[in-house]
Design an enzyme around this catalytic site. Sequence first.
Site, PDB file in Angstrom:
ATOM      1  N   ASN A   1      37.268  41.529  27.881  1.00  0.00           N
ATOM      2  CA  ASN A   1      38.022  40.200  27.316  1.00  0.00           C
ATOM      3  C   ASN A   1      37.166  39.338  27.226  1.00  0.00           C
ATOM      4  O   ASN A   1      36.860  38.563  28.134  1.00  0.00           O
ATOM      5  CB  ASN A   1      39.398  39.929  28.210  1.00  0.00           C
ATOM      6  CG  ASN A   1      39.842  38.790  28.001  1.00  0.00           C
ATOM      7  OD1 ASN A   1      39.669  38.177  27.037  1.00  0.00           O
ATOM      8  ND2 ASN A   1      41.057  38.765  28.572  1.00  0.00           N
TER       9      ASN A   1
ATOM     10  N   CYS B   1      42.961  32.373  24.877  1.00  0.00           N
ATOM     11  CA  CYS B   1      42.833  33.627  24.274  1.00  0.00           C
ATOM     12  C   CYS B   1      43.605  33.683  23.054  1.00  0.00           C
ATOM     13  O   CYS B   1      43.125  34.322  22.000  1.00  0.00           O
ATOM     14  CB  CYS B   1      43.247  34.840  25.009  1.00  0.00           C
ATOM     15  SG  CYS B   1      42.280  35.029  26.668  1.00  0.00           S
TER      16      CYS B   1
ATOM     17  N   HIS C   1      44.555  40.968  20.547  1.00  0.00           N
ATOM     18  CA  HIS C   1      43.677  40.371  21.466  1.00  0.00           C
ATOM     19  C   HIS C   1      43.083  41.452  22.412  1.00  0.00           C
ATOM     20  O   HIS C   1      44.082  42.336  22.817  1.00  0.00           O
ATOM     21  CB  HIS C   1      44.227  39.177  22.266  1.00  0.00           C
ATOM     22  CG  HIS C   1      43.634  38.846  23.404  1.00  0.00           C
ATOM     23  ND1 HIS C   1      42.273  38.501  23.463  1.00  0.00           N
ATOM     24  CD2 HIS C   1      44.124  38.796  24.784  1.00  0.00           C
ATOM     25  CE1 HIS C   1      41.860  38.295  24.672  1.00  0.00           C
ATOM     26  NE2 HIS C   1      42.837  38.178  25.496  1.00  0.00           N
TER      27      HIS C   1
HETATM   28  N1  ACO Z   1      39.080  47.721  41.274  1.00  0.00           N
HETATM   29  C1  ACO Z   1      39.885  48.292  42.167  1.00  0.00           C
HETATM   30  N2  ACO Z   1      40.948  47.916  42.524  1.00  0.00           N
HETATM   31  C2  ACO Z   1      41.503  46.824  41.985  1.00  0.00           C
HETATM   32  C3  ACO Z   1      40.837  45.979  41.192  1.00  0.00           C
HETATM   33  C4  ACO Z   1      39.647  46.529  40.865  1.00  0.00           C
HETATM   34  N3  ACO Z   1      38.838  45.966  40.143  1.00  0.00           N
HETATM   35  N4  ACO Z   1      41.643  44.908  40.811  1.00  0.00           N
HETATM   36  C5  ACO Z   1      42.731  44.840  41.499  1.00  0.00           C
HETATM   37  N5  ACO Z   1      42.805  46.122  42.095  1.00  0.00           N
HETATM   38  C6  ACO Z   1      43.751  46.453  43.066  1.00  0.00           C
HETATM   39  C7  ACO Z   1      44.843  45.483  43.402  1.00  0.00           C
HETATM   40  O1  ACO Z   1      44.364  44.782  44.757  1.00  0.00           O
HETATM   41  C8  ACO Z   1      46.181  46.376  43.856  1.00  0.00           C
HETATM   42  O2  ACO Z   1      45.909  46.585  45.153  1.00  0.00           O
HETATM   43  P1  ACO Z   1      46.987  46.826  46.152  1.00  0.00           P
HETATM   44  O3  ACO Z   1      48.313  47.635  45.553  1.00  0.00           O
HETATM   45  O4  ACO Z   1      46.648  47.162  47.334  1.00  0.00           O
HETATM   46  O5  ACO Z   1      47.398  45.395  46.216  1.00  0.00           O
HETATM   47  C9  ACO Z   1      45.917  47.522  42.936  1.00  0.00           C
HETATM   48  O6  ACO Z   1      44.500  47.550  42.225  1.00  0.00           O
HETATM   49  C10 ACO Z   1      46.907  47.786  41.820  1.00  0.00           C
HETATM   50  O7  ACO Z   1      46.777  46.464  41.114  1.00  0.00           O
HETATM   51  P2  ACO Z   1      47.820  46.184  39.935  1.00  0.00           P
HETATM   52  O8  ACO Z   1      47.954  44.796  39.664  1.00  0.00           O
HETATM   53  O9  ACO Z   1      49.275  47.308  40.017  1.00  0.00           O
HETATM   54  O10 ACO Z   1      47.031  46.921  38.515  1.00  0.00           O
HETATM   55  P3  ACO Z   1      47.646  47.022  37.322  1.00  0.00           P
HETATM   56  O11 ACO Z   1      48.010  48.203  36.730  1.00  0.00           O
HETATM   57  O12 ACO Z   1      48.696  46.030  37.049  1.00  0.00           O
HETATM   58  O13 ACO Z   1      46.253  46.292  36.725  1.00  0.00           O
HETATM   59  C11 ACO Z   1      45.088  44.430  35.649  1.00  0.00           C
HETATM   60  C12 ACO Z   1      45.843  45.195  36.841  1.00  0.00           C
HETATM   61  C13 ACO Z   1      44.204  45.275  34.871  1.00  0.00           C
HETATM   62  C14 ACO Z   1      44.818  43.036  36.028  1.00  0.00           C
HETATM   63  C15 ACO Z   1      46.420  44.097  34.838  1.00  0.00           C
HETATM   64  O14 ACO Z   1      47.277  43.874  35.359  1.00  0.00           O
HETATM   65  C16 ACO Z   1      46.163  43.550  33.584  1.00  0.00           C
HETATM   66  O15 ACO Z   1      45.439  43.917  32.594  1.00  0.00           O
HETATM   67  N6  ACO Z   1      46.671  42.052  33.463  1.00  0.00           N
HETATM   68  C17 ACO Z   1      46.651  41.419  32.398  1.00  0.00           C
HETATM   69  C18 ACO Z   1      45.321  40.659  32.283  1.00  0.00           C
HETATM   70  C19 ACO Z   1      45.139  39.959  31.065  1.00  0.00           C
HETATM   71  O16 ACO Z   1      45.536  40.521  29.899  1.00  0.00           O
HETATM   72  N7  ACO Z   1      44.501  38.873  31.224  1.00  0.00           N
HETATM   73  C20 ACO Z   1      44.443  37.981  30.098  1.00  0.00           C
HETATM   74  C21 ACO Z   1      43.793  36.968  29.962  1.00  0.00           C
HETATM   75  S1  ACO Z   1      42.233  36.415  30.418  1.00  0.00           S
HETATM   76  C22 ACO Z   1      42.201  35.031  29.589  1.00  0.00           C
HETATM   77  O17 ACO Z   1      43.273  34.522  29.079  1.00  0.00           O
HETATM   78  C23 ACO Z   1      40.776  34.200  29.612  1.00  0.00           C
END
Ligand code: ACO
Length: 312
Positions: free
Chosen positions: A267, A112, A237
């Site tokens: 994204n 990214c 980003h």
């Molecule tokens: N729908 C419902 N629940 C979900 C989903 C979904 N799509 N995805 C995950 N959950 C659940 C998890 O399993 C977790 O459940 P648990 O507590 O029973 O284990 C719960 O939701 C909470 O998960 P968290 O990880 O605490 O949620 P968070 O608030 O951190 O958000 C997210 C998750 C959106 C993925 C966040 O961590 C994030 O944005 N991370 C960065 C992602 C990113 O920027 N990636 C970049 C690059 S991609 C690339 O480079 C090509």
Amino acid sequence: MSVGIIGTGHYAPDNIVTNKDLEKMVDTTDEWIRSRTGIEERRIAKDDEDSSDMAYEAAKLALADANITAEELDLILVATVTPDTPFPSVSCMIQEKLGATNAASMDVSAACAGFMYGVITGQQFIQTGVYNHVLVIGVDKLSKITDWTDRNTCVLLGDGAGAAVLGKVSDDKGILSFELGSDGSGGKYLYQNEDNYLVMDGSSVFKFAVRQMPESSINVIEKAGLKKEDVDYLVPHQANIRIMEAARKRLGIPEDRMAKTVKQYGNNSSASIPIALSESLKQGKIKDGDVIVMVGFGGGLTWGAVALRWGK
Ligand code: ACO
């Protein structure tokens, strides 16, 4: 002499996949996706529409916007982690499609942050006086490496392309400073597995991004001899609205002075910053003379930020 962006363009596939559509595919809800990420829908390319097709559409628009011909290009750099094939490169495919008969071509792999790496690589060739025009494209078709049964990743990703033409601009405009960085020890947080799917440890990437985006932004502002108050517009980003907001607040930038395309595109990796930049320009949000900061992070781990004064 300075090096700046003299034309931009972007392309996103027509096909829209909404959060409601994803509710039918994995155990998720529209409410969860919106509140955790700010994403409402994403564009997904057709099976026969590959990265080079999207990149070509964005490239044509950027050349027209820069008012130069393909023959005037000296170098084509394509940032992507989803090339049509490992080789020939997407950049060679674009060179042929455009008829850029005088251009060298290579792809850049920095996930990214790839567009930032491309812009700064291109800048060096112009700054040293060897080239006049460099086309930098950020393109990704993440849908082809998305595991559509994995709710942790499939709700976040989309496809698209953005392009920028770099050229010489007047001394008081153009790129003022940059920072590029990498930390391979974080490669395990975001990678492509043996089944070719993107795998992510979301919370580790989140923590890294929330720290790195503001830090790199502040570094380029200081390197440019500016203060946070001098920044007119932020192009981060577009991974997650919460990460973007953390950067915006650290910089003290008003809400309407940050590019926000994550809501409608999700994204789309290397394409996210150039699409956000191109859309902001088309919407008249960036004026001649504005100081803008572009900042990205991605798998690798990689990061990059650029401060520039807009205009020719
Ligand atoms: N729908 C419902 N629940 C979900 C989903 C979904 N799509 N995805 C995950 N959950 C659940 C998890 O399993 C977790 O459940 P648990 O507590 O029973 O284990 C719960 O939701 C909470 O998960 P968290 O990880 O605490 O949620 P968070 O608030 O951190 O958000 C997210 C998750 C959106 C993925 C966040 O961590 C994030 O944005 N991370 C960065 C992602 C990113 O920027 N990636 C970049 C690059 S991609 C690339 O480079 C090509």
